[in-house]
Design an enzyme around this catalytic site. Sequence first.
Site, PDB file in Angstrom:
ATOM      1  N   GLU A 268       0.857  -0.939  -0.342  1.00  0.00           N
ATOM      2  CA  GLU A 268       0.230   0.079   0.129  1.00  0.00           C
ATOM      3  C   GLU A 268       0.522   0.972   0.002  1.00  0.00           C
ATOM      4  OE1 GLU A 268      -2.373   2.304   3.224  1.00  0.00           O
ATOM      5  OE2 GLU A 268      -3.762   1.164   2.484  1.00  0.00           O
ATOM      6  N   CYS A 302      -2.328   7.931   4.385  1.00  0.00           N
ATOM      7  CA  CYS A 302      -2.165   7.776   2.640  1.00  0.00           C
ATOM      8  C   CYS A 302      -3.769   8.412   1.947  1.00  0.00           C
ATOM      9  CB  CYS A 302      -1.738   6.078   2.470  1.00  0.00           C
ATOM     10  SG  CYS A 302       0.017   5.908   2.734  1.00  0.00           S
TER      11      CYS A 302
END
Length: 531
Positions: A268, A302
């Site tokens: 990720e 994020c």
Amino acid sequence: MTTVIPQPAGTASSTSSERALPVELVKRLAARAVAGGAPSVEVAAPATGSKIVDLPQSSIEDIDKAFATARIAQREWAARPIGERTAIFKRFHDLILSEQSEILDILQIETGKARTHAFDEVGDVAINARYYANASKSLLESRGRNGLLLFLTQVNEIKRPKGVVTIISPWNCPLALSASDAIPALIAGNAVISRPDNQTALTALWANELAERAGLPAGVWQVVLGRGSNIGGELISRADYVDYTGSTATGRHIAAQAASRLIGYSLELGGKNPMLVLADADIKKSAEGAIRACFSSAGQLCESMERIYVHTEAYDAFVKAFLAEVAKMELGADLAYNSDMGSLTFDRQLTAVSAHVEDARAKGATVLAGGKARPELGPYFYEPTVLADVTPEMSVYRDETFGPVVSIYRVDSDAEAIEQANDTSYGLNACIFTRDTSRGRTIAAQLNSGAVNINEGFIAAWGSVDAPSGGLGDSGTGRRHGSEGILKYVDSQTIAAQHLLPVAPLPGMSDETWASTMTFALRAMRFLGVK
């Protein structure tokens, strides 16, 4: 050694809750790491600059020791019934909720974030522990599959743990991105070697200690410490699977290393996430949602929104309401629920955020709110910042800021909003605010994003752990959460038992007759709808 986070001056709340990490706690946690063979590093609290700990570092010999121990422990752990493994994480769930005060302090001191955003991580780990403790048995159980020849070929699919999983986790969500990724790997029967960032290693070590208190055998989950540039390659070269959360550049490097060994990986990576405010959006809810979407953990997520596209019919009202919400935000990192946003975590983050804002300002952007550091509050505090008139030649237009900065754009239609939102190499998260959720779902399906939230910034999708979470494009590959979040940690093995007749011509039967017989059988199965 005692670390105290005092109440910052300025915009922080007037009530203070001064607390410290006891020296004994810091020493005990640091001693849990498989480390000490390399020179230690000093770690300081972002909100004050005060020293937290001289953190031991792992040598290659330490890493060899960790993996050797893990491989022995993993075999015994995998042999335990799944019910025993899940019971441990039900206890872990209860412990993390009952003892959250201590980990909230550690999280805040190591990261500088506000307490409410530290609690987001506690909630995340508890939700994942509960989910995988309850769902794993059905996800991992042996399954019967249709065989080649009806009634004659009996097939079972079983799940085998990968072995030893390396989890490399970042500093921005050190509890959620270490413990929540380790939980399904461990329940699946793997051992885990965690490498948290040095800045937030105590958080990961606390979770590791709590898991052993819940009953996890020693050696099954271990923590090694060191910079990625020093030990990352060593960890990948010994692992059976790699799980990484962090920058896109490092993710590409890890993918190449893992691919060279033909081992699996999940990544990720970064994001430049868009928020769409449609013409029919509830302005008050959109403005309040944008605060959470853009400024949670000081924008160091994020999943955070860095771009807001507002339909021209809603633009003026939304901007007014959003700026009013920003003006009410209180900055601080004292250990109490009395601030809306904390500090950035590193000097390099402050430098990057300042550079984006100053570059935009110099090239004609309008600073609607914020736009400056607040050193009187602490070394790395930066105001929540809203920009308008941002154009493509500005760094903030396309590059990930990873801080409390958001740019607002006016659009004339949903089609334009979709086009602009998709104008990025990233594809991690997005959100849409509208009164018409059906319309929102239609637009969501057109966004190049691993997750889309409707009328919430990121937590609705992220917290729904029965559904997968991950990115597209430069935001990574692989998924956490849901069935994919545990099945990535196992290999499927097919066991087929043939009964009565072989899959071959019978004695005295020619190959041509065998082919004709099989042709008839295949046509019959097609006619009968046999899968």
